[in-house]
Design a protein around this motif. Structure first.
Motif, PDB file in Angstrom:
ATOM      1  N   GLY A 140       0.784  -1.225   0.000  1.00 40.55           N
ATOM      2  CA  GLY A 140       0.000   0.000   0.000  1.00 40.55           C
ATOM      3  C   GLY A 140       0.816   1.275   0.000  1.00 40.55           C
ATOM      4  N   LYS A 141       2.132   1.131  -0.036  1.00 40.65           N
ATOM      5  CA  LYS A 141       2.996   2.321  -0.027  1.00 40.65           C
ATOM      6  C   LYS A 141       3.846   2.364  -1.291  1.00 40.65           C
ATOM      7  N   ASP A 142       4.340   3.556  -1.581  1.00 49.95           N
ATOM      8  CA  ASP A 142       5.215   3.722  -2.735  1.00 49.95           C
ATOM      9  C   ASP A 142       6.580   3.088  -2.479  1.00 49.95           C
ATOM     10  N   ARG A 143       7.250   2.766  -3.564  1.00 52.12           N
ATOM     11  CA  ARG A 143       8.617   2.289  -3.430  1.00 52.12           C
ATOM     12  C   ARG A 143       9.507   3.421  -2.922  1.00 52.12           C
ATOM     13  N   GLU A 144      10.399   3.092  -2.026  1.00 50.89           N
ATOM     14  CA  GLU A 144      11.287   4.077  -1.407  1.00 50.89           C
ATOM     15  C   GLU A 144      12.729   3.812  -1.819  1.00 50.89           C
ATOM     16  N   PHE A 145      13.385   4.841  -2.277  1.00 54.36           N
ATOM     17  CA  PHE A 145      14.805   4.728  -2.623  1.00 54.36           C
ATOM     18  C   PHE A 145      15.611   4.484  -1.354  1.00 54.36           C
ATOM     19  N   VAL A 146      16.499   3.482  -1.416  1.00 53.68           N
ATOM     20  CA  VAL A 146      17.341   3.169  -0.261  1.00 53.68           C
ATOM     21  C   VAL A 146      18.794   3.578  -0.525  1.00 53.68           C
ATOM     22  N   ALA A 147      19.367   3.059  -1.582  1.00 50.74           N
ATOM     23  CA  ALA A 147      20.773   3.350  -1.879  1.00 50.74           C
ATOM     24  C   ALA A 147      21.091   2.954  -3.314  1.00 50.74           C
ATOM     25  N   ALA A 148      22.127   3.581  -3.868  1.00 45.69           N
ATOM     26  CA  ALA A 148      22.574   3.222  -5.211  1.00 45.69           C
ATOM     27  C   ALA A 148      24.018   3.646  -5.390  1.00 45.69           C
ATOM     28  N   VAL A 149      24.685   2.963  -6.305  1.00 41.56           N
ATOM     29  CA  VAL A 149      26.071   3.293  -6.621  1.00 41.56           C
ATOM     30  C   VAL A 149      26.296   3.015  -8.101  1.00 41.56           C
ATOM     31  N   SER A 150      27.063   3.881  -8.743  1.00 34.56           N
ATOM     32  CA  SER A 150      27.317   3.691 -10.158  1.00 34.56           C
ATOM     33  C   SER A 150      28.530   2.801 -10.360  1.00 34.56           C
ATOM     34  N   TRP A 151      28.890   2.576 -11.629  1.00 32.95           N
ATOM     35  CA  TRP A 151      29.888   1.567 -11.913  1.00 32.95           C
ATOM     36  C   TRP A 151      31.334   2.026 -11.833  1.00 32.95           C
ATOM     37  N   PRO A 152      31.672   3.308 -12.051  1.00 31.20           N
ATOM     38  CA  PRO A 152      33.090   3.632 -11.982  1.00 31.20           C
ATOM     39  C   PRO A 152      33.670   3.342 -10.605  1.00 31.20           C
ATOM     40  N   VAL A 153      34.862   2.809 -10.587  1.00 33.51           N
ATOM     41  CA  VAL A 153      35.521   2.549  -9.320  1.00 33.51           C
ATOM     42  C   VAL A 153      35.661   3.858  -8.545  1.00 33.51           C
ATOM     43  N   GLY A 154      35.278   3.811  -7.293  1.00 32.67           N
ATOM     44  CA  GLY A 154      35.342   5.021  -6.474  1.00 32.67           C
ATOM     45  C   GLY A 154      34.134   5.915  -6.586  1.00 32.67           C
ATOM     46  N   SER A 155      33.103   5.453  -7.315  1.00 33.48           N
ATOM     47  CA  SER A 155      31.883   6.244  -7.443  1.00 33.48           C
ATOM     48  C   SER A 155      31.262   6.493  -6.072  1.00 33.48           C
ATOM     49  N   THR A 156      30.764   7.709  -5.860  1.00 31.28           N
ATOM     50  CA  THR A 156      30.145   8.057  -4.584  1.00 31.28           C
ATOM     51  C   THR A 156      28.717   7.534  -4.534  1.00 31.28           C
ATOM     52  N   PRO A 157      28.376   6.724  -3.544  1.00 31.81           N
ATOM     53  CA  PRO A 157      27.016   6.215  -3.439  1.00 31.81           C
ATOM     54  C   PRO A 157      26.037   7.316  -3.032  1.00 31.81           C
ATOM     55  N   SER A 158      24.774   7.015  -3.262  1.00 29.22           N
ATOM     56  CA  SER A 158      23.698   7.897  -2.841  1.00 29.22           C
ATOM     57  C   SER A 158      22.783   7.104  -1.919  1.00 29.22           C
ATOM     58  N   TYR A 159      22.247   7.777  -0.886  1.00 29.16           N
ATOM     59  CA  TYR A 159      21.412   7.099   0.099  1.00 29.16           C
ATOM     60  C   TYR A 159      20.121   7.871   0.334  1.00 29.16           C
ATOM     61  N   GLY A 160      19.081   7.126   0.654  1.00 28.08           N
ATOM     62  CA  GLY A 160      17.862   7.769   1.078  1.00 28.08           C
ATOM     63  C   GLY A 160      18.038   8.384   2.458  1.00 28.08           C
ATOM     64  N   ALA A 161      17.281   9.422   2.727  1.00 27.73           N
ATOM     65  CA  ALA A 161      17.450  10.159   3.980  1.00 27.73           C
ATOM     66  C   ALA A 161      17.207   9.283   5.204  1.00 27.73           C
ATOM     67  N   SER A 162      16.294   8.344   5.100  1.00 26.98           N
ATOM     68  CA  SER A 162      15.934   7.545   6.267  1.00 26.98           C
ATOM     69  C   SER A 162      16.975   6.480   6.621  1.00 26.98           C
ATOM     70  N   VAL A 163      17.920   6.217   5.724  1.00 27.57           N
ATOM     71  CA  VAL A 163      18.922   5.186   5.991  1.00 27.57           C
ATOM     72  C   VAL A 163      20.340   5.746   6.047  1.00 27.57           C
ATOM     73  N   LEU A 164      20.485   7.016   5.728  1.00 28.20           N
ATOM     74  CA  LEU A 164      21.815   7.628   5.705  1.00 28.20           C
ATOM     75  C   LEU A 164      22.490   7.488   7.060  1.00 28.20           C
ATOM     76  N   GLY A 165      23.709   6.982   7.029  1.00 25.66           N
ATOM     77  CA  GLY A 165      24.462   6.794   8.259  1.00 25.66           C
ATOM     78  C   GLY A 165      24.276   5.428   8.892  1.00 25.66           C
ATOM     79  N   ARG A 166      23.289   4.678   8.425  1.00 31.73           N
ATOM     80  CA  ARG A 166      23.032   3.337   8.973  1.00 31.73           C
ATOM     81  C   ARG A 166      23.269   2.238   7.942  1.00 31.73           C
TER      82      ARG A 166
END
Length: 125
Positions: free
Chosen positions: A42-68
């Motif tokens: 019943g809820k929308d999909r929530e972005f959690v985390a992602a990382v691109s393919w280049p070595v050393g790429s900076t990941p991105s995190y959803g606000a609710s999981v950042l730091g955990r």
């Protein structure tokens, strides 16, 4: 056709840790952005985390999981992992591994071409 298979879900107590794994096959893994979304009924999909393919790429995190949560990938093994710490009951959801061919780090579900079947994570209070 890219196929994604998640594993590692289960039941864990609040404050605990869990690592999800995603095995990718059928594509040029090293040119794909990889990530995780989660969803409850019943809820929308929530972005959690992602990382691109280049070595050393900076990941991105959803606000609710950042730091955990931490996302890592092993291009040689065609694997991506989601390391989850300090889990909370609100982290309970079906977690989906996603992939798309891009050098960016998309945060929208519509930008991902490939989805796994999902793995259930349940955090008890």
């Amino acid at each position: 056709q890219v196929q994604l298979v998640e594993s590692g879900g289960g039941l864990v107590q609040a404050g605990g840790s869990l690592t999800l794994s995603c095995a990718a096959s059928g594509g040029s893994f090293s040119t794909y952005a990889m990530g995780w979304f989660r969803q409850n009924p019943g809820k929308d999909r929530e972005f959690v985390a992602a990382v691109s393919w280049p070595v050393g790429s900076t990941p991105s995190y959803g606000a609710s999981v950042l730091g955990r949560f931490t996302i890592t990938r092993d291009n040689a093994m065609h694997m991506v992992y989601l390391h989850m710490h300090s889990l909370k009951p609100e982290d309970t959801a079906v977690y989906y591994c996603v992939a798309t061919r891009t050098g960016r780090v998309p945060r929208l579900s519509s930008e991902y071409a490939y989805w796994g079947q999902g793995t259930q994570v349940t955090v008890s209070s």
